[in-house]
Write a protein that holds these residues in place. Structure first.
Motif, mmCIF file in Angstrom:
data_model
loop_
_atom_site.group_PDB
_atom_site.id
_atom_site.type_symbol
_atom_site.label_atom_id
_atom_site.label_comp_id
_atom_site.label_asym_id
_atom_site.label_seq_id
_atom_site.Cartn_x
_atom_site.Cartn_y
_atom_site.Cartn_z
ATOM 1 N N ILE A 164 -4.928 3.653 2.619
ATOM 2 C CA ILE A 164 -5.870 3.076 3.544
ATOM 3 C C ILE A 164 -5.169 2.865 4.649
ATOM 4 C CG2 ILE A 164 -7.119 0.750 3.483
ATOM 5 C CD1 ILE A 164 -7.586 0.882 0.626
ATOM 6 N N LYS A 165 -3.983 2.401 4.725
ATOM 7 C CA LYS A 165 -3.381 2.028 5.895
ATOM 8 C C LYS A 165 -2.858 3.198 6.754
ATOM 9 C CE LYS A 165 -0.337 -0.550 3.796
ATOM 10 N NZ LYS A 165 1.074 -1.642 3.843
ATOM 11 N N GLY A 166 -2.748 4.506 6.187
ATOM 12 C CA GLY A 166 -2.298 5.313 6.746
ATOM 13 C C GLY A 166 -0.964 5.691 7.001
ATOM 14 N N GLU A 167 -0.340 5.011 6.256
ATOM 15 C CA GLU A 167 1.335 4.935 6.277
ATOM 16 C C GLU A 167 2.059 4.849 5.179
ATOM 17 O OE1 GLU A 167 1.837 2.020 9.542
ATOM 18 O OE2 GLU A 167 2.208 0.303 7.748
ATOM 19 N N GLY A 168 3.524 5.384 4.973
ATOM 20 C CA GLY A 168 4.110 5.069 3.914
ATOM 21 C C GLY A 168 3.831 5.995 2.632
ATOM 22 N N PRO A 169 4.750 5.897 1.727
ATOM 23 C CA PRO A 169 4.500 6.762 0.417
ATOM 24 C C PRO A 169 3.149 6.775 -0.233
ATOM 25 C CG PRO A 169 6.555 5.943 0.378
ATOM 26 C CD PRO A 169 5.888 5.171 1.511
ATOM 27 N N GLY A 170 2.351 7.696 -0.125
ATOM 28 C CA GLY A 170 0.853 7.531 -0.609
ATOM 29 C C GLY A 170 -0.109 7.734 0.409
ATOM 30 N N HIS A 171 0.448 7.742 1.735
ATOM 31 C CA HIS A 171 -0.672 7.802 2.867
ATOM 32 C C HIS A 171 -1.420 9.142 2.858
ATOM 33 C CE1 HIS A 171 2.431 10.216 4.860
ATOM 34 N NE2 HIS A 171 1.373 10.539 5.547
ATOM 35 N N ASP A 172 -0.872 10.158 2.246
ATOM 36 C CA ASP A 172 -1.476 11.469 1.876
ATOM 37 C C ASP A 172 -1.487 11.999 0.601
ATOM 38 O OD1 ASP A 172 1.365 11.942 1.731
ATOM 39 O OD2 ASP A 172 1.433 13.513 3.499
ATOM 40 N N TYR A 173 -1.520 11.340 -0.358
ATOM 41 C CA TYR A 173 -1.395 11.689 -1.917
ATOM 42 C C TYR A 173 -2.614 11.738 -2.412
ATOM 43 C CZ TYR A 173 3.496 10.279 -1.961
ATOM 44 O OH TYR A 173 5.019 10.027 -1.858
#
Length: 590
Positions: A164-173
């Motif tokens: 949701i924030k578009g940053e960090g691990p998970g931002h494109d998972y």
């Protein structure tokens, strides 16, 4: 990164080959060799070593039985300061020693819904259950089966918050799509909308939710997701997990315009994970949880290079149907169609679990009329039905939710006095079949439908997810008049007999016998051909005659029913099988 010389037979060469097949249509900003090296670092493997066991090696025997349980199926007695995982170990040590050598603890991670399958953090143990030390303690004494919830994670996870924030691990998972995409062929087990609208820093996104809007599907076209799960697997191995249950793996890979189930890339990822896991731990195995039609389920064996075990999902509905109709026709036809599992693979047999009795696995096996009759009977016995949506907007029954003990309380004619015999009979059949048996903890102690838990949770599956206070189950198992004690003793007896018989090895020969529609029979033979066991069951509520010549016993051998301990008469004798009686007729007593 250290440069590695790739040889044709090296582990890294095999990994690169797998990765090329998986990602050949996916643009990557990393070479396949670099990705293979990173996977080996995460699993702590040496690139030139291939320490996987030889082809067709199987690390199991007739002594293997898996108890299926939640971490909090048993909860502490009021006033006792223990964690549920500690209480579970008490139950295993005090009641299951010598009969159960493996345990499947259902998801024990922090979660937000679906009784553990919406995982918030894959790397932690739910504090309400205990911690990693409790998991590790159980794994030191019992072969531990753990869930790799690989298709999705919780919408409350850090990964999804980063998306949701578009940053960090998970931002494109996470896998996204457009409502305008061609999604008409997507196969799903639920009736909720497939796509969920989410406001993110990048604007409105539509995330893919195969199961529920709290369970958001991961995007394995991104190799970072694969790397995360390889790291998770390494941690689970360190904590003692030796059997990896790949939850909902059939839905793993998505392609717009397809069914998004059982795609080739999904099979390739299972092969890749098997290669990594076997090299890290020779005795570790993979079981795929694919609650789908039988033919598709069998495809997860691959060529003995994918799952070591597949769930025998057709067995529960077919066996329950057999026992409530008194007719084994459909069960026998299915048995005859099942290929023997080659060495290196076997079946995982079960007749009850934390989920319901799946109906998709009998598509093409039971007629619509037979399925409708089974559903009607289970509803009369207190069961509920869960539904799935078709692309046409129609809904079809997906599973029946009911405790097995109550499911077998009668027949299509209604409840009767044979419920206990029918329940034990079901397990006697299951324990004798080719494969490794799994027994749900609530079958082990004969738990009934839990209507209060179902109503309080609002979910039909909770009907079969009772929680026992430990002092209560202790009292029941210690009482000679308790039905729970009676069930436990009967199953314990069967398990003790089973583990001594080489003819019950998971890969021992199996042939179906033809003894009419009221008597179900099959023959097992040990791999060294020294022991034969004829497994014969009256599946009806009326006594049935059995002519011994019909099962072709070798006259030079002495034959004994292992369950009763009684010798069989010589010659062409006629036996009478009482309702739901099972014989394990063997030429060797062990």
């Amino acid at each position: 990164m250290i440069e590695t010389v790739v040889t044709d037979n090296s582990l890294i060469a095999r990994l690169i080959h797998h990765l090329e097949l998986i990602y050949h249509e996916t643009p990557l900003d990393i070479t396949f060799e670099q990705l293979a090296q990173e996977l080996m670092v995460l699993m702590r493997l040496e690139p030139e070593e291939d320490s996987a066991p030889p082809p067709h090696y199987n690390p199991w025997s007739q002594e293997d039985v898996i108890l299926i349980t939640y971490g909090d199926s048993f909860i502490p007695t009021e006033g006792v300061k223990e964690k549920p995982l500690e209480v579970l170990k008490h139950f295993l040590d005090e009641h299951c020693e010598g009969i159960i050598n493996s345990v499947h603890i259902l998801p024990f991670f922090p979660f937000s819904s679906d009784d553990g399958f919406a995982v918030i953090d894959f790397s932690s143990v739910n504090e309400g259950l205990g911690d990693w030390s409790h998991i590790y303690d159980i794994a030191q004494r019992y072969r531990l089966m753990g869930d790799l919830v690989i298709n999705h994670c919780s919408s409350r996870s850090l990964w999804f918050q980063n998306f949701i924030k578009g940053e960090g691990p998970g931002h494109d998972y996470f896998f996204t799509a457009s409502p305008e995409d061609d999604l008409k062929d997507v196969v799903r087990p639920r009736t909720s909308e497939l796509l969920k609208e989410v406001e993110t820093e990048r604007g409105l996104q539509h995330v893919w939710c195969t199961f529920s809007h709290d369970q958001v599907d991961l995007d394995f076209t991104n190799p970072e997701v694969l790397k995360q799960f390889v790291s998770i697997i390494r941690q689970y191995l360190d904590m003692g997990v030796r059997i990896f249950r790949l939850d909902a793996v059939a839905f793993l890979w998505k392609k717009i315009g397809t069914s998004c189930i059982n795609l080739e890339e999904t099979h390739l990822i299972v092969r890749l994970l098997r290669l990594l896991i076997e090299n890290a731990e020779r005795e570790a195995v993979i079981i795929t949880e694919t609650n789908i039609p039988n033919r598709e389920n069998l495809s997860y064996f691959g060529n003995a290079n994918e799952a070591h075990c597949v769930y025998n999902f057709s067995l529960p509905p077919l066996l329950v149907n057999t026992l409530v109709t008194g007719n084994c026709h459909y069960l026998k036809m299915w048995m005859m169609s099942m290929p023997p599992a080659q060495n290196g693979t076997t079946y995982f047999n079960f007749i009850a679990s934390h989920d319901g009795i799946g109906l998709r696995p009998v598509e093409g096996l039971l007629s619509d009329e037979e399925t409708d009759s089974l559903i009607k009977t289970m509803q009369e016995f207190g069961g509920r039905v869960s539904w799935r949506a078709l692309d046409s907007g129609e809904v079809r029954p997906y599973e029946i939710n009911i405790a097995l003990y109550d499911a077998l309380q009668g027949t299509t004619k209604g409840p009767d006095d044979f419920g206990f015999q029918r329940f034990v009979c079901a397990h006697a059949i299951m324990l004798a079949l080719e494969g490794i048996p799994g027994i749900y903890v609530h079958s082990m102690v004969g738990t009934h439908n839990d209507y209060d838990r179902m109503e309080n949770s609002g979910h039909s599956r909770a009907i079969n997810r009772h929680q026992w206070h430990y002092d209560e189950i202790e009292a029941e198992l210690g009482s000679e008049t308790s039905s729970h004690n009676r069930v436990f003793k009967a199953l314990k007896k069967l398990l003790k007999i089973r583990q001594k018989q080489p003819a019950f090895h998971p890969n021992a020969t199996q042939f179906t016998l033809h003894l009419g529609e009221a008597i179900f029979g099959f023959w097992r033979q040990s791999r060294d051909r020294t022991q034969s066991i004829f497994c014969i069951t009256n599946v009806s509520d009326e006594a049935q005659p059995l002519q011994l010549s019909d099962i072709n016993l070798i006259v030079t051998d002495s034959w004994v029913d292992l369950i009763s301990g009684e010798s069989l008469p010589e010659g062409d004798a006629m036996l009478t099988l009482e309702p739901y009686k099972t014989l394990w007729i063997s030429n060797q007593v062990r």
